[in-house]
Design a protein around this motif. Structure first.
Motif, PDB file in Angstrom:
ATOM      1  N   ALA A  80       0.854  -1.190   0.000  1.00 40.33           N
ATOM      2  CA  ALA A  80       0.000   0.000   0.000  1.00 40.33           C
ATOM      3  C   ALA A  80       0.890   1.239   0.000  1.00 40.33           C
ATOM      4  O   ALA A  80       2.041   1.182   0.450  1.00 40.33           O
ATOM      5  CB  ALA A  80      -0.906  -0.009   1.228  1.00 40.33           C
ATOM      6  N   SER A 138      -1.300   5.549   3.250  1.00 39.73           N
ATOM      7  CA  SER A 138      -2.247   4.652   3.923  1.00 39.73           C
ATOM      8  C   SER A 138      -1.782   4.340   5.343  1.00 39.73           C
ATOM      9  O   SER A 138      -2.574   4.363   6.282  1.00 39.73           O
ATOM     10  CB  SER A 138      -2.422   3.357   3.138  1.00 39.73           C
ATOM     11  OG  SER A 138      -3.068   3.604   1.906  1.00 39.73           O
ATOM     12  N   THR A 154      -7.344   2.038   5.033  1.00 33.97           N
ATOM     13  CA  THR A 154      -7.264   0.744   4.352  1.00 33.97           C
ATOM     14  C   THR A 154      -8.168   0.723   3.129  1.00 33.97           C
ATOM     15  O   THR A 154      -9.222   1.364   3.100  1.00 33.97           O
ATOM     16  CB  THR A 154      -7.679  -0.407   5.293  1.00 33.97           C
ATOM     17  OG1 THR A 154      -9.012  -0.168   5.758  1.00 33.97           O
ATOM     18  CG2 THR A 154      -6.732  -0.524   6.471  1.00 33.97           C
ATOM     19  N   PHE A 159     -12.392   3.083   0.659  1.00 33.81           N
ATOM     20  CA  PHE A 159     -11.343   3.206   1.664  1.00 33.81           C
ATOM     21  C   PHE A 159     -12.000   3.421   3.020  1.00 33.81           C
ATOM     22  O   PHE A 159     -13.060   4.044   3.098  1.00 33.81           O
ATOM     23  CB  PHE A 159     -10.423   4.399   1.373  1.00 33.81           C
ATOM     24  CG  PHE A 159      -9.440   4.142   0.276  1.00 33.81           C
ATOM     25  CD1 PHE A 159      -8.195   3.601   0.566  1.00 33.81           C
ATOM     26  CD2 PHE A 159      -9.742   4.442  -1.033  1.00 33.81           C
ATOM     27  CE1 PHE A 159      -7.273   3.363  -0.431  1.00 33.81           C
ATOM     28  CE2 PHE A 159      -8.826   4.217  -2.046  1.00 33.81           C
ATOM     29  CZ  PHE A 159      -7.591   3.671  -1.748  1.00 33.81           C
ATOM     30  N   SER A 191      -8.227   9.765  -2.680  1.00 33.50           N
ATOM     31  CA  SER A 191      -7.818   8.377  -2.885  1.00 33.50           C
ATOM     32  C   SER A 191      -8.957   7.557  -3.489  1.00 33.50           C
ATOM     33  O   SER A 191      -8.738   6.780  -4.425  1.00 33.50           O
ATOM     34  CB  SER A 191      -7.375   7.754  -1.559  1.00 33.50           C
ATOM     35  OG  SER A 191      -6.251   8.427  -1.044  1.00 33.50           O
TER      36      SER A 191
END
Length: 161
Positions: free
Chosen positions: A38, A42, A48, A59, A85
Motif C-alpha cells: 500500500a 495509507s 485501508t 477506503f 484516494s
C-alpha cells in the motif's frame, strides 16, 4: 504527557514500478490482497482499501486524535485525502494496462464534523465518466450509520505509462 504513534511502511517504488504491468483493476486488487505494498499515505493515516471493483472503490479509516485539527475534530485534509484516494482509485480501476492517471482537481464539500466518537468512516469512490484523455469521478464520505459527511468530484488526466 505527550502521545505518540509509530508508523511503518514498505518501499513505495515497488508498487509504483508495477503500475504499468497490470490493468488498473488488477493493480488495485494486488494491493488489496497485500501482494503489492500500500502507499505510505495509507500507513500514515491508518487508511485501508476495503473494496475494489470496476469503477468503484472503498477506503476506510477509524479516526483518532492524531487526525485532529486545532479545534478538536478531524482535519479537512484527512477528509480530502480519503476522498481523493477513493475518486482517483475508482478511475484507476477502469484503466487498461499501460494507462495511468493523475488528479487535475478536487472539489470537496464538508458536511458534518468527524471526531473519535464518529467511529469508522468510509470513502466510496465511483467513476462518472471515463474518456480517452480525462475521467470524472466522485467520492462520498460516510459514517457507520451511512450519514454523508463530505462529498467530492475530481477530474483526472489519463496518460500512457
Amino acid at each position: 504527557m505527550g502521545r505518540s504513534r509509530t508508523v511503518d511502511w514498505e518501499d513505495p517504488a515497488v508498487s509504483a514500478g508495477a503500475v504499468g504491468q497490470h490493468s488498473g483493476l488488477d493493480f488495485l486488487r494486488e494491493m488489496q490482497a497485500g501482494r503489492l505494498p500500500a502507499p505510505p499515505i495509507s500507513a500514515t493515516l491508518g487508511m485501508t482499501l476495503e473494496e475494489v471493483e470496476y469503477g468503484r472503490v472503498v477506503f476506510a479509516l477509524v479516526p483518532g486524535e492524531e487526525h485532529y485539527n486545532p479545534i478538536g475534530s478531524v482535519h479537512g485534509g484527512v477528509y480530502a485525502t480519503m476522498l481523493d484516494s477513493a475518486a482517483g482509485c475508482a478511475v484507476q480501476s477502469v484503466l487498461p494496462q499501460g494507462t495511468g492517471y493523475t488528479s487535475l482537481d478536487l472539489n470537496v464539500k464538508f458536511l458534518r464534523p468527524v471526531t473519535v466518537d464518529t467511529g469508522k468512516i468510509r470513502a466510496v469512490g465511483t467513476v462518472l465518466n471515463s474518456g480517452r484523455r480525462t475521467a470524472l469521478a466522485q467520492a462520498e464520505l460516510f459514517d457507520s450509520a451511512d450519514r454523508l459527511l463530505a462529498h467530492t468530484t475530481s477530474s483526472c488526466l489519463l496518460f500512457a505509462v
